[in-house]
Design a protein around this motif. Structure first.
Motif, PDB file in Angstrom:
ATOM      1  N   GLU A 154      38.803  41.246  43.590  1.00 22.40           N
ATOM      2  CA  GLU A 154      38.077  40.295  44.426  1.00 22.40           C
ATOM      3  C   GLU A 154      38.834  38.963  44.497  1.00 22.40           C
ATOM      4  O   GLU A 154      38.997  38.387  45.574  1.00 22.40           O
ATOM      5  CB  GLU A 154      36.667  40.086  43.862  1.00 22.40           C
ATOM      6  N   ALA A 155      39.323  38.509  43.331  1.00 24.82           N
ATOM      7  CA  ALA A 155      40.029  37.211  43.287  1.00 24.82           C
ATOM      8  C   ALA A 155      41.309  37.238  44.115  1.00 24.82           C
ATOM      9  O   ALA A 155      41.670  36.239  44.733  1.00 24.82           O
ATOM     10  CB  ALA A 155      40.343  36.856  41.834  1.00 24.82           C
ATOM     11  N   THR A 156      41.977  38.380  44.130  1.00 20.52           N
ATOM     12  CA  THR A 156      43.269  38.449  44.848  1.00 20.52           C
ATOM     13  C   THR A 156      43.102  38.968  46.276  1.00 20.52           C
ATOM     14  O   THR A 156      44.082  39.090  47.009  1.00 20.52           O
ATOM     15  CB  THR A 156      44.250  39.390  44.105  1.00 20.52           C
ATOM     16  N   LYS A 157      41.863  39.317  46.617  1.00 21.50           N
ATOM     17  CA  LYS A 157      41.562  39.864  47.947  1.00 21.50           C
ATOM     18  C   LYS A 157      42.387  41.128  48.248  1.00 21.50           C
ATOM     19  O   LYS A 157      42.810  41.368  49.379  1.00 21.50           O
ATOM     20  CB  LYS A 157      41.768  38.810  49.038  1.00 21.50           C
ATOM     21  N   LYS A 158      42.601  41.902  47.229  1.00 16.24           N
ATOM     22  CA  LYS A 158      43.241  43.212  47.421  1.00 16.24           C
ATOM     23  C   LYS A 158      42.090  44.219  47.347  1.00 16.24           C
ATOM     24  O   LYS A 158      41.620  44.568  46.270  1.00 16.24           O
ATOM     25  CB  LYS A 158      44.258  43.498  46.307  1.00 16.24           C
ATOM     26  N   PHE A 159      41.650  44.638  48.524  1.00 22.01           N
ATOM     27  CA  PHE A 159      40.375  45.363  48.565  1.00 22.01           C
ATOM     28  C   PHE A 159      40.500  46.875  48.391  1.00 22.01           C
ATOM     29  O   PHE A 159      39.511  47.558  48.230  1.00 22.01           O
ATOM     30  CB  PHE A 159      39.614  45.004  49.842  1.00 22.01           C
ATOM     31  N   SER A 160      41.743  47.389  48.409  1.00 21.12           N
ATOM     32  CA  SER A 160      41.841  48.818  48.098  1.00 21.12           C
ATOM     33  C   SER A 160      42.557  48.968  46.749  1.00 21.12           C
ATOM     34  O   SER A 160      43.469  48.198  46.433  1.00 21.12           O
ATOM     35  CB  SER A 160      42.583  49.575  49.201  1.00 21.12           C
ATOM     36  N   PRO A 161      42.110  49.936  45.942  1.00 17.91           N
ATOM     37  CA  PRO A 161      42.691  50.112  44.610  1.00 17.91           C
ATOM     38  C   PRO A 161      44.217  50.266  44.664  1.00 17.91           C
ATOM     39  O   PRO A 161      44.935  49.728  43.837  1.00 17.91           O
ATOM     40  CB  PRO A 161      42.039  51.406  44.114  1.00 17.91           C
ATOM     41  N   ARG A 162      44.702  51.008  45.650  1.00 16.12           N
ATOM     42  CA  ARG A 162      46.150  51.232  45.793  1.00 16.12           C
ATOM     43  C   ARG A 162      46.897  49.919  46.038  1.00 16.12           C
ATOM     44  O   ARG A 162      47.923  49.627  45.440  1.00 16.12           O
ATOM     45  CB  ARG A 162      46.320  52.183  46.974  1.00 16.12           C
ATOM     46  N   GLU A 163      46.288  49.118  46.931  1.00 17.95           N
ATOM     47  CA  GLU A 163      46.889  47.827  47.274  1.00 17.95           C
ATOM     48  C   GLU A 163      46.965  46.944  46.018  1.00 17.95           C
ATOM     49  O   GLU A 163      47.985  46.302  45.760  1.00 17.95           O
ATOM     50  CB  GLU A 163      45.986  47.166  48.330  1.00 17.95           C
ATOM     51  N   TYR A 164      45.879  46.959  45.232  1.00 20.14           N
ATOM     52  CA  TYR A 164      45.857  46.123  44.028  1.00 20.14           C
ATOM     53  C   TYR A 164      46.889  46.616  43.014  1.00 20.14           C
ATOM     54  O   TYR A 164      47.640  45.832  42.426  1.00 20.14           O
ATOM     55  CB  TYR A 164      44.463  46.097  43.378  1.00 20.14           C
ATOM     56  N   LEU A 165      46.947  47.937  42.842  1.00 15.31           N
ATOM     57  CA  LEU A 165      47.880  48.510  41.867  1.00 15.31           C
ATOM     58  C   LEU A 165      49.328  48.148  42.220  1.00 15.31           C
ATOM     59  O   LEU A 165      50.119  47.761  41.351  1.00 15.31           O
ATOM     60  CB  LEU A 165      47.699  50.033  41.832  1.00 15.31           C
ATOM     61  N   ASN A 166      49.662  48.250  43.516  1.00 11.04           N
ATOM     62  CA  ASN A 166      51.021  47.902  43.937  1.00 11.04           C
ATOM     63  C   ASN A 166      51.313  46.426  43.689  1.00 11.04           C
ATOM     64  O   ASN A 166      52.400  46.060  43.241  1.00 11.04           O
ATOM     65  CB  ASN A 166      51.227  48.221  45.430  1.00 11.04           C
ATOM     66  N   PHE A 167      50.301  45.598  43.954  1.00  9.57           N
ATOM     67  CA  PHE A 167      50.441  44.158  43.719  1.00  9.57           C
ATOM     68  C   PHE A 167      50.660  43.880  42.223  1.00  9.57           C
ATOM     69  O   PHE A 167      51.562  43.139  41.825  1.00  9.57           O
ATOM     70  CB  PHE A 167      49.175  43.465  44.241  1.00  9.57           C
ATOM     71  N   LEU A 168      49.842  44.532  41.410  1.00 15.12           N
ATOM     72  CA  LEU A 168      49.925  44.361  39.957  1.00 15.12           C
ATOM     73  C   LEU A 168      51.317  44.737  39.438  1.00 15.12           C
ATOM     74  O   LEU A 168      51.887  44.072  38.580  1.00 15.12           O
ATOM     75  CB  LEU A 168      48.854  45.250  39.304  1.00 15.12           C
ATOM     76  N   ARG A 169      51.855  45.813  40.006  1.00 15.33           N
ATOM     77  CA  ARG A 169      53.159  46.307  39.549  1.00 15.33           C
ATOM     78  C   ARG A 169      54.286  45.307  39.826  1.00 15.33           C
ATOM     79  O   ARG A 169      55.242  45.234  39.073  1.00 15.33           O
ATOM     80  CB  ARG A 169      53.490  47.621  40.251  1.00 15.33           C
TER      81      ARG A 169
END
Ligand code: SAM
Length: 275
Positions: free
Chosen positions: A43-58
């Protein structure tokens, strides 16, 4: 709070990613906690799909730090499980310090600093003449906790197990906050590091005492083994490790010798120097 569609596969990938980076391991029964914390970061990073967040995290080191700060369990307080430190000071340090020019103590997983600061206070109280020999370092993977430790300002809850006389002697109360005396604060050097960061190896080298209390309980077996091996290699000959009361390294190490005192176990790197 928005509910995200976090599936098992993504959770498992985050778990493996975090495990490699930090040693922290989530059993599946802890997935609900992991899920809530990842959702907060999505929510904080506005990455609303799990895949999108995971790629961002990586690819984003800063995001990884933020997720780690969110996930770590930082419970601590002044004088927690202090009897093991007390025993170390009375039975080991008091005698060893005679022949040592400096005494290096490292608090691993120090959270907001109560553990290393308690050691300084105890040394001041019991063996003030050792003050100039003390070299105290402390590290934690959680950047927010390290910032708090460096400030040295606490709420009463952190002081709940501390003798009132000591609170008066080492803190100044201002607007319900307790400000730690700079005589204690300046003795401890804090580092925002993971146990598994290569810089930690340098930091721990030649320690007389390593405290790793209530940290390994959150680790998987392999990380636990690697951490304990690092502690062993980093200690000086006949140096000591102190673990949390509810922790054991029974099935991960057979090099440390357990030294028993009433209600306290110290782990010794016993090396016979032929003397
Ligand atoms: C429950 S607290 C214990 C604090 C203190 N040692 C005590 O016993 O009161 C555990 C701390 O370990 C830290 N930690 C967890 N994994 C770590 C790692 N890989 N490297 C360094 N610190 C870590 C957490 O951020 C947390 O602040």
């Amino acid at each position: 709070m928005i509910k995200f569609n976090l599936d098992y596969i993504t959770l498992n990938e985050v778990r493996l990613f975090l495990y490699k980076a930090t040693g922290l391991y989530w059993e599946e029964r802890g997935f609900d906690y992991l899920k809530i914390k990842i959702e907060i970061r999505m929510e904080a990073t506005k990455k609303f799909s799990p895949r999108e967040y995971l790629n961002f995290l990586r690819r984003d080191r800063e995001e990884m730090q933020k997720l780690i700060d969110e996930l770590t369990i930082n419970e601590t307080y002044f004088m927690r499980e202090i009897d093991s430190v007390d025993v170390y000071l009375d039975k080991i340090l008091r005698i060893d310090s005679v022949k040592k020019e400096r005494i290096k103590i490292v608090s691993v997983g120090c959270s907001s600093g109560e553990e290393p600061y308690s050691i300084v206070i105890l040394v001041y109280e019991k063996y003030p003449y050792l003050k100039n020999k003390l070299e105290i370092k402390a590290l934690d993977i959680d950047s927010q906790m390290i910032n708090k430790a460096r400030k040295g300002v606490y709420g009463f809850y952190s002081l709940r197990s501390m003798d009132e006389k000591l609170v008066k002697r080492y803190f100044v109360e201002e607007n319900k906050e307790y400000i730690l005396d700079s005589r204690v604060k300046t003795i401890v050097d804090f580092y925002n590091l993971s146990i598994f960061d290569p810089k930690t190896k340098v930091l721990l080298k030649n320690s007389d005492l390593i405290l790793s209390r209530n940290v390994l309980i959150y680790f998987g077996m392999e990380s636990k083994r690697n951490a304990v091996e690092l502690f062993y290699d980093s200690l000086v000959d006949n140096g000591y490790l102190i673990l949390g009361k509810s922790e054991s390294i029974f099935n991960v190490d057979n090099k440390f010798v357990m030294v028993h005192y009433p209600n306290v176990i110290l782990y010794k790197k016993e090396v016979n120097n032929g003397g």
